[in-house]
Enzyme design. Structure first.
Site, PDB file in Angstrom:
ATOM      1  N   ASP A   1       6.994 -23.633   5.161  1.00 14.06           N
ATOM      2  CA  ASP A   1       7.839 -23.209   6.237  1.00 14.06           C
ATOM      3  C   ASP A   1       9.397 -23.076   6.170  1.00 14.06           C
ATOM      4  OD1 ASP A   1       9.266 -23.649   8.828  1.00 14.06           O
ATOM      5  OD2 ASP A   1       7.483 -24.580   9.728  1.00 14.06           O
ATOM      6  N   HIS A   2       9.937 -21.999   6.140  1.00 15.58           N
ATOM      7  CA  HIS A   2      11.339 -21.762   5.708  1.00 15.58           C
ATOM      8  C   HIS A   2      12.252 -22.628   6.430  1.00 15.58           C
ATOM      9  CE1 HIS A   2      10.965 -18.274   8.674  1.00 15.58           C
ATOM     10  NE2 HIS A   2      12.176 -18.682   9.045  1.00 15.58           N
TER      11      HIS A   2
ATOM     12  N   LYS B   1      13.671 -15.288  22.439  1.00 12.29           N
ATOM     13  CA  LYS B   1      14.473 -14.026  22.030  1.00 12.29           C
ATOM     14  C   LYS B   1      15.255 -13.639  23.146  1.00 12.29           C
ATOM     15  CE  LYS B   1      11.157 -13.059  18.222  1.00 12.29           C
ATOM     16  NZ  LYS B   1      12.350 -13.309  17.300  1.00 12.29           N
TER      17      LYS B   1
ATOM     18  N   LYS C   1       3.343 -19.056   7.679  1.00 19.26           N
ATOM     19  CA  LYS C   1       2.599 -19.016   9.062  1.00 19.26           C
ATOM     20  C   LYS C   1       2.655 -17.373   9.627  1.00 19.26           C
ATOM     21  CE  LYS C   1       6.728 -18.213  11.432  1.00 19.26           C
ATOM     22  NZ  LYS C   1       6.881 -16.973  12.258  1.00 19.26           N
TER      23      LYS C   1
ATOM     24  N   ARG D   1       0.847  -1.016   0.161  1.00 14.87           N
ATOM     25  CA  ARG D   1      -0.011   0.086   0.057  1.00 14.87           C
ATOM     26  C   ARG D   1       0.924   1.250  -0.050  1.00 14.87           C
ATOM     27  NH1 ARG D   1      -2.412  -0.677   6.024  1.00 14.87           N
ATOM     28  NH2 ARG D   1      -0.431  -0.453   7.367  1.00 14.87           N
TER      29      ARG D   1
ATOM     30  N   HIS E   1       7.503 -24.170  13.109  1.00 15.40           N
ATOM     31  CA  HIS E   1       8.986 -24.447  13.041  1.00 15.40           C
ATOM     32  C   HIS E   1       9.448 -25.678  13.852  1.00 15.40           C
ATOM     33  CE1 HIS E   1       9.219 -21.053  10.649  1.00 15.40           C
ATOM     34  NE2 HIS E   1       9.326 -20.171  11.611  1.00 15.40           N
TER      35      HIS E   1
ATOM     36  N   LYS F   1      16.322 -25.449   5.262  1.00 11.86           N
ATOM     37  CA  LYS F   1      17.600 -25.316   5.827  1.00 11.86           C
ATOM     38  C   LYS F   1      18.428 -26.861   5.737  1.00 11.86           C
ATOM     39  CE  LYS F   1      16.550 -22.389  10.054  1.00 11.86           C
ATOM     40  NZ  LYS F   1      17.609 -21.434   9.770  1.00 11.86           N
TER      41      LYS F   1
END
Length: 354
Positions: free
Chosen positions: A179-180, A341, A150, A51, A242, A184
């Site tokens: 799902d990245h 985190k 996701k 946008r 994940h 891997k």
């Protein structure tokens, strides 16, 4: 696992949410690497859509900044960045309104028979209006695919609503829920470790394994994603996608083949075998927390509530779970899942304790 370049026909990819965090950190660098590997044909087109009222040159300028920040210098050959950004174009689109759709249709009109990939790098609440608009404006051709990441909704009801909205426009074999983490290399090698290793496979059961630990730790905070993160938290952001994928790869039975449906069926059996956490067991088998202000190797850092700007939030930035799988192979073997985190080190690891 040896990387190989798979040649593809010319295509058009439209990235919705092209100016957002996912596009900046992951998608544009990933497309750059594919271009460097020679996998993107010269006349393929990459179109950003969001946008923000930007020109194509504005968008290319952002892409340069992202590539310089997120791609290592040794992976940027002379002229490679400029060659890649010259591929990019941009169309401002109001995905919840009508503006911009005719311009996007015009940008794609000269190649109606090409494969079109619509990558929805947006929040899940925008998946239904985007797909509806793609159908309404005749952009979803028989050769079109849609890619979503996701989280797909925030509950069973909202996930069903999102999937139903996508299914009204795209048949199931044209929908890619990705799902990245599964991209891997070390994760892909889990299949070989599990099923092609004559030493481990006979021992891969409760008679020989004491417990399994799956840890995904990050040193970063929520950074500029606090608004999104507070609607998700560590459970929705990491565990239910994940980490459960990693758990499935560790715990699944051998699939009948490596076809996508066969692998999915075995993963589903694992998920159905997970023992639900009761209200009584939650206090004993789960831990939730938030990071506070403090110091890291890079200097002082703010706490989660400070970054969010909402002192009342109870969204978790750390979660640990003990889960059990009720089947013959894993009965009595606890699986410990941990993610958070602002932890002391960045690590993704699976520990199988014999």
């Amino acid at each position: 696992m040896v990387a190989r370049v798979i040649a593809v026909e010319p295509f058009d990819i439209v990235v919705f949410g092209a100016t957002g965090d996912l596009s900046a950190r992951k998608l544009i660098p990933a497309l750059f690497h594919r271009d460097e590997a020679g996998q993107i044909p010269p006349d393929a087109r990459i179109i950003g859509a969001s946008r923000r009222r930007l020109t194509t040159e504005d968008f290319r300028g952002l892409a340069r900044e992202w590539l310089l920040k997120h791609v290592a210098p040794e992976n940027r050959r002379d002229g490679a960045v400029e060659r890649f950004v010259s591929r990019l174009s941009y169309v401002p689109v109001d995905v919840q309104g009508d503006s911009g759709w005719s311009e996007l249709r015009a940008a794609l009109a000269d190649q109606p028979d090409r494969v079109r990939v619509f990558y929805l790098a947006t929040g899940p609440e925008l998946f239904p209006p985007i797909c509806s608009a793609l159908g309404r404006h005749s952009l979803a051709t028989p050769q079109s695919r849609v890619v979503v990441e996701k989280p797909i909704g925030k509950s069973l009801d909202s996930a069903t609503e999102v999937n139903d909205a996508i299914g009204k426009v795209f048949p199931e074999d044209r929908v890619y829920r990705i799902d990245h983490y599964l991209g891997k290399e070390t994760v892909q090698n889990l299949m070989a470790l599990r099923f092609a290793n004559a030493l481990f496979e006979p021992l891969w059961n409760s008679a020989h394994i004491d417990h399994v630990q799956i840890t995904v730790a990050e040193t970063l905070g929520v950074e500029g994603r606090a608004g999104y993160y507070d609607t998700a938290g560590a459970l929705r952001d990491m565990v239910q996608n994940h980490m459960l994928q990693l758990l499935c790869l560790v715990a699944m039975e051998p699939p009948t083949s490596l076809a996508a449906d066969s692998v999915r069926d075995e993963k589903l059996k694992v998920l159905k075998s997970l023992v639900p956490l009761s209200l009584e067991s939650i206090a004993e088998n789960t831990v939730r927390g938030q990071y506070r202000a403090g110091a890291s190797a890079g200097g002082p850092v703010r706490g989660y509530l400070d970054e969010l700007g909402d002192p009342s939030s109870r969204t978790e930035t750390f979660v640990a779970l003990k889960v059990d799988i009720a089947n013959w192979r894993w009965a009595g073997v606890p699986f410990y899942l941990r993610t958070g985190k602002r932890l002391s080190s960045r690590v993704s690891e699976i520990v199988v304790a014999f």
